[in-house]
Scaffold this active site. Sequence first.
Site, PDB file in Angstrom:
ATOM      1  N   ARG A   1       0.834  -1.221   0.000  1.00 48.70           N
ATOM      2  CA  ARG A   1       0.000   0.000   0.000  1.00 48.70           C
ATOM      3  C   ARG A   1       0.870   1.273   0.000  1.00 48.70           C
ATOM      4  O   ARG A   1       0.540   2.255   0.639  1.00 48.70           O
ATOM      5  CB  ARG A   1      -0.943   0.028   1.221  1.00 48.70           C
ATOM      6  CG  ARG A   1      -1.894  -1.126   1.317  1.00 48.70           C
ATOM      7  CD  ARG A   1      -2.924  -1.176   0.191  1.00 48.70           C
ATOM      8  NE  ARG A   1      -3.653  -2.427   0.270  1.00 48.70           N
ATOM      9  CZ  ARG A   1      -3.250  -3.554  -0.329  1.00 48.70           C
ATOM     10  NH1 ARG A   1      -2.154  -3.568  -1.072  1.00 48.70           N
ATOM     11  NH2 ARG A   1      -3.951  -4.652  -0.208  1.00 48.70           N
TER      12      ARG A   1
ATOM     13  N   SER B   1     -10.797  -1.856   3.410  1.00 51.47           N
ATOM     14  CA  SER B   1     -10.102  -2.122   4.673  1.00 51.47           C
ATOM     15  C   SER B   1      -9.782  -0.819   5.388  1.00 51.47           C
ATOM     16  O   SER B   1      -9.216   0.098   4.791  1.00 51.47           O
ATOM     17  CB  SER B   1      -8.784  -2.856   4.414  1.00 51.47           C
ATOM     18  OG  SER B   1      -9.053  -4.104   3.833  1.00 51.47           O
TER      19      SER B   1
ATOM     20  N   GLU C   1      -5.586   2.706   6.839  1.00 54.90           N
ATOM     21  CA  GLU C   1      -5.423   2.647   5.377  1.00 54.90           C
ATOM     22  C   GLU C   1      -6.265   3.748   4.732  1.00 54.90           C
ATOM     23  O   GLU C   1      -5.896   4.321   3.706  1.00 54.90           O
ATOM     24  CB  GLU C   1      -5.850   1.261   4.854  1.00 54.90           C
ATOM     25  CG  GLU C   1      -5.604   1.102   3.367  1.00 54.90           C
ATOM     26  CD  GLU C   1      -5.673  -0.345   2.890  1.00 54.90           C
ATOM     27  OE1 GLU C   1      -5.277  -1.264   3.644  1.00 54.90           O
ATOM     28  OE2 GLU C   1      -6.124  -0.552   1.751  1.00 54.90           O
TER      29      GLU C   1
HETATM   30  C1  LIG Z   1     -15.794  -2.000  -1.187  1.00 59.23           C
HETATM   31  C2  LIG Z   1     -14.344  -1.645  -1.279  1.00 59.23           C
HETATM   32  C3  LIG Z   1     -13.401  -2.637  -1.435  1.00 59.23           C
HETATM   33  C4  LIG Z   1     -12.043  -2.322  -1.514  1.00 59.23           C
HETATM   34  N1  LIG Z   1     -11.146  -3.323  -1.670  1.00 59.23           N
HETATM   35  C5  LIG Z   1      -9.829  -3.026  -1.769  1.00 59.23           C
HETATM   36  C6  LIG Z   1      -8.871  -4.078  -1.949  1.00 59.23           C
HETATM   37  O1  LIG Z   1      -9.205  -5.250  -2.039  1.00 59.23           O
HETATM   38  N2  LIG Z   1      -7.569  -3.724  -2.039  1.00 59.23           N
HETATM   39  C7  LIG Z   1      -7.154  -2.421  -1.966  1.00 59.23           C
HETATM   40  O2  LIG Z   1      -5.949  -2.186  -2.064  1.00 59.23           O
HETATM   41  N3  LIG Z   1      -8.043  -1.423  -1.779  1.00 59.23           N
HETATM   42  C8  LIG Z   1      -9.364  -1.682  -1.684  1.00 59.23           C
HETATM   43  N4  LIG Z   1     -10.264  -0.671  -1.508  1.00 59.23           N
HETATM   44  C9  LIG Z   1      -9.783   0.712  -1.333  1.00 59.23           C
HETATM   45  C10 LIG Z   1      -9.730   1.559  -2.614  1.00 59.23           C
HETATM   46  O3  LIG Z   1     -10.691   1.115  -3.561  1.00 59.23           O
HETATM   47  C11 LIG Z   1      -8.343   1.551  -3.245  1.00 59.23           C
HETATM   48  O4  LIG Z   1      -7.378   2.106  -2.372  1.00 59.23           O
HETATM   49  C12 LIG Z   1      -8.307   2.331  -4.583  1.00 59.23           C
HETATM   50  O5  LIG Z   1      -7.094   2.067  -5.227  1.00 59.23           O
HETATM   51  C13 LIG Z   1      -8.458   3.833  -4.404  1.00 59.23           C
HETATM   52  O6  LIG Z   1      -8.681   4.398  -5.691  1.00 59.23           O
HETATM   53  P1  LIG Z   1      -9.533   5.738  -5.839  1.00 59.23           P
HETATM   54  O7  LIG Z   1      -9.520   6.140  -7.281  1.00 59.23           O
HETATM   55  O8  LIG Z   1     -10.864   5.599  -5.228  1.00 59.23           O
HETATM   56  O9  LIG Z   1      -8.639   6.752  -5.015  1.00 59.23           O
HETATM   57  P2  LIG Z   1      -9.136   7.854  -3.979  1.00 59.23           P
HETATM   58  O10 LIG Z   1      -9.796   7.194  -2.823  1.00 59.23           O
HETATM   59  O11 LIG Z   1      -9.893   8.927  -4.679  1.00 59.23           O
HETATM   60  O12 LIG Z   1      -7.725   8.431  -3.512  1.00 59.23           O
HETATM   61  C14 LIG Z   1      -6.852   7.646  -2.728  1.00 59.23           C
HETATM   62  C15 LIG Z   1      -5.496   8.379  -2.647  1.00 59.23           C
HETATM   63  O13 LIG Z   1      -4.906   8.368  -3.948  1.00 59.23           O
HETATM   64  C16 LIG Z   1      -4.600   9.685  -4.366  1.00 59.23           C
HETATM   65  N5  LIG Z   1      -4.818   9.728  -5.819  1.00 59.23           N
HETATM   66  C17 LIG Z   1      -5.923   9.300  -6.498  1.00 59.23           C
HETATM   67  N6  LIG Z   1      -5.728   9.444  -7.817  1.00 59.23           N
HETATM   68  C18 LIG Z   1      -4.484   9.967  -7.977  1.00 59.23           C
HETATM   69  C19 LIG Z   1      -3.692  10.365  -9.100  1.00 59.23           C
HETATM   70  N7  LIG Z   1      -4.139  10.233 -10.352  1.00 59.23           N
HETATM   71  N8  LIG Z   1      -2.457  10.863  -8.866  1.00 59.23           N
HETATM   72  C20 LIG Z   1      -1.975  10.997  -7.597  1.00 59.23           C
HETATM   73  N9  LIG Z   1      -2.676  10.658  -6.506  1.00 59.23           N
HETATM   74  C21 LIG Z   1      -3.912  10.145  -6.695  1.00 59.23           C
HETATM   75  C22 LIG Z   1      -5.555  10.590  -3.587  1.00 59.23           C
HETATM   76  O14 LIG Z   1      -5.040  11.908  -3.443  1.00 59.23           O
HETATM   77  C23 LIG Z   1      -5.637   9.856  -2.256  1.00 59.23           C
HETATM   78  O15 LIG Z   1      -4.559  10.244  -1.447  1.00 59.23           O
HETATM   79  C24 LIG Z   1     -11.627  -0.960  -1.434  1.00 59.23           C
HETATM   80  C25 LIG Z   1     -12.596   0.048  -1.274  1.00 59.23           C
HETATM   81  C26 LIG Z   1     -13.944  -0.286  -1.201  1.00 59.23           C
HETATM   82  C27 LIG Z   1     -14.953   0.817  -1.046  1.00 59.23           C
END
Ligand SMILES: Cc1cc2nc3c(=O)[nH]c(=O)nc-3n(C[C@H](O)[C@H](O)[C@H](O)COP(=O)(O)OP(=O)(O)OC[C@H]3O[C@@H](n4cnc5c(N)ncnc54)[C@H](O)[C@@H]3O)c2cc1C
Length: 292
Positions: free
Chosen positions: A165, A215, A285
């Site tokens: 992560r 998580s 996380e």
């Molecule tokens: C139901 C559910 C299940 C999940 N299961 C998992 C799993 O199995 N494994 C896992 O690892 N995660 C999981 N997650 C967490 C999440 O989906 C991941 O961390 C995902 O990668 C976040 O992507 P996002 O686009 O939503 O980022 P956001 O939540 O919008 O942002 C997360 C971080 O990334 C940064 N960011 C986003 N885009 C960019 C960019 N283009 N450039 C620079 N920084 C950026 C943001 O500033 C922030 O700090 C889950 C979430 C949910 C709701």
Amino acid sequence: MQDPLNIQENVSLKQYTTFRVGGAARFFTDISGADSLKLAIRFAQERQLPYFILGRGSNVVFSDAGFDGLVIRIVSKSSFHFSENSCEVFAGSSLSALARESIHRGLSGIHLLSGIPGTTGGAVYMNAGAYGQEIADCIREVRSFDPETETTVSRSREECEFGYRRSVFQKNKEIILSAILEFQNGDPEVLKEEAAKVMKERKEKQPLEFPNAGSAFKRPAAGFPGALIEAAGLKGFTVGGAQVSEKHANFIINTGNASAQDIYDLSEQIIQKVRAHSGITLEREIIFTGKF
Ligand SMILES: Cc1cc2nc3c(=O)[nH]c(=O)nc-3n(C[C@H](O)[C@H](O)[C@H](O)COP(=O)(O)OP(=O)(O)OC[C@H]3O[C@@H](n4cnc5c(N)ncnc54)[C@H](O)[C@@H]3O)c2cc1C
């Protein structure tokens, strides 16, 4: 002249995060390329305001007071440019859609990540992973925007400094624009079956019927957060509208009317109670943004 950035004011952030909580952004804009990104950052800098890069908001909680700055949401249509075993993908593209397309093409590497609801940029930033796969495993190159020099940077996988992560982008504040992924050959039917199995497991084990952000805590050096939280007697433990899921203790859920503060306070109580019970300090996380 029309504002090419389409900056909106006072935009509720609830609709842009999977937890469905949080206040309003003073300014908000959708961005799909480096040119508009540069303009958006200048907009914030000229006003001496902070900015926050948002993907799908599936790992973020904004405070109830909102964000007194510019939220820049990275969007791009889920279009992928495949060439044999590799694919160029834009940061705003859906990771799930990419995983599904890779399965369809018989390409192995991220097929077990199809249940992760974020963007590909968010996945690279977090080095998202599940069921033994991490997006880092397939990364050949990441292209990002350096806001200090206003230039684009290309990084190899090694230069992305991926860990559990973790990625270099959490330190250097560059904004991920796109990535090139490389896959192994696989049998589409087998990949489909494996992906379906983990999707079924997610539905059975995760409280997907409630708003959440996946998580809540990272895996510590020893043990699993869910087991540690359960052992501390916290399953079902509630602060306001936020609850430790009865289904999976490493999920905090919004039971309907949670505030962002409820979620933060619950996470704080979990950290303290788990530490008191097992001596292990859990690390969040979920990314909490703003004043808590
Ligand atoms: C139901 C559910 C299940 C999940 N299961 C998992 C799993 O199995 N494994 C896992 O690892 N995660 C999981 N997650 C967490 C999440 O989906 C991941 O961390 C995902 O990668 C976040 O992507 P996002 O686009 O939503 O980022 P956001 O939540 O919008 O942002 C997360 C971080 O990334 C940064 N960011 C986003 N885009 C960019 C960019 N283009 N450039 C620079 N920084 C950026 C943001 O500033 C922030 O700090 C889950 C979430 C949910 C709701």
